[in-house]
Design a protein around this motif. Structure first.
Motif, mmCIF file in Angstrom:
data_model
loop_
_atom_site.group_PDB
_atom_site.id
_atom_site.type_symbol
_atom_site.label_atom_id
_atom_site.label_comp_id
_atom_site.label_asym_id
_atom_site.label_seq_id
_atom_site.Cartn_x
_atom_site.Cartn_y
_atom_site.Cartn_z
ATOM 1 N N ASP A 1 44.194 -11.524 31.501
ATOM 2 C CA ASP A 1 43.199 -12.398 32.385
ATOM 3 C C ASP A 1 42.380 -11.678 33.554
ATOM 4 O O ASP A 1 41.337 -12.299 34.075
ATOM 5 N N LEU A 2 43.363 -10.537 33.929
ATOM 6 C CA LEU A 2 42.606 -9.710 35.049
ATOM 7 C C LEU A 2 41.619 -8.731 34.712
ATOM 8 O O LEU A 2 41.095 -8.089 35.462
ATOM 9 N N GLY A 3 41.520 -8.657 33.285
ATOM 10 C CA GLY A 3 40.565 -7.659 32.566
ATOM 11 C C GLY A 3 41.019 -6.548 32.505
ATOM 12 O O GLY A 3 40.442 -5.378 33.132
ATOM 13 N N VAL A 4 42.200 -6.290 31.520
ATOM 14 C CA VAL A 4 42.271 -5.117 31.027
ATOM 15 C C VAL A 4 41.832 -4.252 29.888
ATOM 16 O O VAL A 4 41.915 -2.801 29.875
ATOM 17 N N THR A 5 40.905 -4.822 29.407
ATOM 18 C CA THR A 5 40.355 -4.386 28.209
ATOM 19 C C THR A 5 39.458 -3.131 28.578
ATOM 20 O O THR A 5 39.353 -2.129 27.677
ATOM 21 N N GLY A 6 38.899 -2.691 29.671
ATOM 22 C CA GLY A 6 38.207 -1.737 30.111
ATOM 23 C C GLY A 6 38.921 -0.475 30.536
ATOM 24 O O GLY A 6 38.388 0.391 30.859
ATOM 25 N N GLU A 7 40.451 -0.680 30.578
ATOM 26 C CA GLU A 7 41.394 0.108 31.222
ATOM 27 C C GLU A 7 42.152 0.696 30.036
ATOM 28 O O GLU A 7 43.169 -0.272 29.871
ATOM 29 N N ARG A 8 42.110 1.651 29.693
ATOM 30 C CA ARG A 8 42.643 2.193 28.230
ATOM 31 C C ARG A 8 44.090 2.276 28.482
ATOM 32 O O ARG A 8 44.861 1.895 27.631
ATOM 33 N N LEU A 9 44.598 2.742 29.627
ATOM 34 C CA LEU A 9 46.041 2.955 29.733
ATOM 35 C C LEU A 9 46.632 1.803 30.022
ATOM 36 O O LEU A 9 47.901 1.381 29.128
ATOM 37 N N LEU A 10 46.064 0.850 30.509
ATOM 38 C CA LEU A 10 46.955 -0.467 30.845
ATOM 39 C C LEU A 10 46.668 -1.363 29.440
ATOM 40 O O LEU A 10 47.687 -1.911 28.980
ATOM 41 N N ALA A 11 45.604 -1.437 29.018
ATOM 42 C CA ALA A 11 45.523 -1.935 27.505
ATOM 43 C C ALA A 11 46.367 -1.560 26.551
ATOM 44 O O ALA A 11 46.704 -2.274 25.878
ATOM 45 N N GLY A 12 46.399 -0.398 26.318
ATOM 46 C CA GLY A 12 47.357 0.250 25.451
ATOM 47 C C GLY A 12 48.834 -0.073 25.697
ATOM 48 O O GLY A 12 49.629 -0.238 24.653
ATOM 49 N N SER A 13 49.394 0.084 27.086
ATOM 50 C CA SER A 13 50.714 -0.202 27.139
ATOM 51 C C SER A 13 50.895 -1.729 27.079
ATOM 52 O O SER A 13 52.099 -2.019 26.380
ATOM 53 N N VAL A 14 50.082 -2.590 27.248
ATOM 54 C CA VAL A 14 50.490 -3.896 27.134
ATOM 55 C C VAL A 14 50.501 -4.181 25.536
ATOM 56 O O VAL A 14 51.235 -4.918 24.989
ATOM 57 N N ALA A 15 49.411 -3.770 24.491
ATOM 58 C CA ALA A 15 49.409 -3.874 23.175
ATOM 59 C C ALA A 15 50.804 -3.327 22.812
ATOM 60 O O ALA A 15 51.426 -3.924 21.881
ATOM 61 N N ARG A 16 51.531 -2.277 23.162
ATOM 62 C CA ARG A 16 52.445 -1.342 22.801
ATOM 63 C C ARG A 16 53.898 -2.422 23.007
ATOM 64 O O ARG A 16 54.690 -2.318 22.164
ATOM 65 N N LEU A 17 53.693 -2.866 24.330
ATOM 66 C CA LEU A 17 54.802 -3.633 24.722
ATOM 67 C C LEU A 17 54.914 -4.946 23.692
ATOM 68 O O LEU A 17 56.056 -5.274 23.422
#
Length: 319
Positions: free
Chosen positions: A167-183
């Motif tokens: 909801d904070l908008g991670v899709t444009g931040e590859r490091l954050l989005a990738g870590s959330v997906a793997r978590l």
């Protein structure tokens, strides 16, 4: 952040679900006008988080989707009939896997409001792999229900964190989005019984030496700005993921993921010092770039590591 779809007739509701989940999805609402609301948020191409609200009563028939769907029911009732399995009824608060990616199912759904995580099996395979190219079979979940009530609570916690971060908008931040997906993928493998093995083998214990650890550390340090995975680290170290985890624990008393996050914190700190006095905007931008959801999360990590806030240690700007 994401997309919202709504329907009040069966044909449109079926179209929305088919386009979102794939496969052949058929609805039967009887004589009652259906109501469907789908709130979809993409984390990465491999992971999506949805909220689905079914009004009134539906019978849903679903062909194999090819993805893993994990559900948590917030309200209402669902009776699942997995292909080749027995009917199971779920109520508010229950977390479950409705079916394997290669199996279809039917659902008897009454006034249901639930949250789902849709994961690509390839992501699960990469997280669970013992070494690149050496996994004999894909991940297969052996039960539809969590291993324990505590595990179900863990899923709720991680899902809630992931949704708040999206909801904070991670899709444009590859490091954050990738870590959330793997978590999410890692938590799924911990919460629901499956065919993966996590205990180090004799070979893993033999390989968890300092030379291998050094290769892994160098790779992490040189690639902290990339969305690297445990499989990438293991490949660079010429070892299995289990051996890499064991080496970090044995020699550094930490994990590869924690070490990677530590390196990113150091890079973020260097960036803030070069920038001069670190205002809220600068800290927030740096946080997102290096894998934190926002400024408060980076400031907290920074203070734990360095004993001060970024604004206190930033280099003064010269005129």
């Amino acid at each position: 952040m994401g997309q919202v779809f709504e329907a009040t007739d069966v044909d449109l509701a079926e179209q929305i679900l088919r386009e979102s989940y794939g496969g052949n999805i058929r609805l039967d609402a009887g004589d009652s006008p259906p109501r469907l609301r789908l709130e979809a948020a993409t984390v990465t191409p491999s992971v999506r988080l949805d909220r689905i609200i079914f009004g009134l009563h539906f019978d849903v028939r679903v062909d194999p989707l090819g993805t893993l769907v994990i559900c948590r029911l917030g309200a209402g009732r669902l009776a699942y009939h997995p292909a080749g399995g027995e009917e199971t009824t779920y109520g508010p608060g229950d977390a479950f896997i409705p079916a394997q990616p290669e199996r279809g199912l039917t659902v008897d759904c009454a006034e249901a409001d639930f949250h789902t995580a849709v994961l690509d099996p390839a992501l699960l395979d990469s997280v669970a792999a013992t070494a690149p190219g050496r996994r004999p079979e894909p991940v297969r979940f052996t039960s539809h229900q969590p291993v324990s009530a505590a595990a179900a609570e863990a899923w709720d916690t991680v899902y809630g964190y992931a949704r708040e971060t999206v909801d904070l908008g991670v899709t444009g931040e590859r490091l954050l989005a990738g870590s959330v997906a793997r978590l999410l993928a890692t938590t799924a493998l911990t919460v629901f019984p499956n065919n993966t093995l996590s205990d180090p083998t004799i070979e893993d214990r033999h390989d968890a030496h300092r030379r291998m650890l050094r290769r892994a550390m160098v790779f992490v340090e040189e690639n902290a700005d990339r969305d690297i995975t445990l499989a990438d680290i293991a490949a660079a170290a010429h070892a299995t993921i289990r051996a890499v985890r064991l080496a970090f624990r044995r020699h550094l008393d930490t994990t590869p993921t924690a070490y990677l996050r530590s390196m990113r914190l150091e890079r973020a700190a260097e960036e803030l010092k070069r920038a001069g006095p670190a205002d809220d905007v600068t800290v927030a931008e740096t946080a997102r770039r290096w894998g934190w959801a926002g400024a408060p999360q980076l400031v907290a990590a920074y203070r734990r590591r360095f004993g001060s806030a970024p604004t206190e240690s930033a280099r003064p700007r010269t005129r």
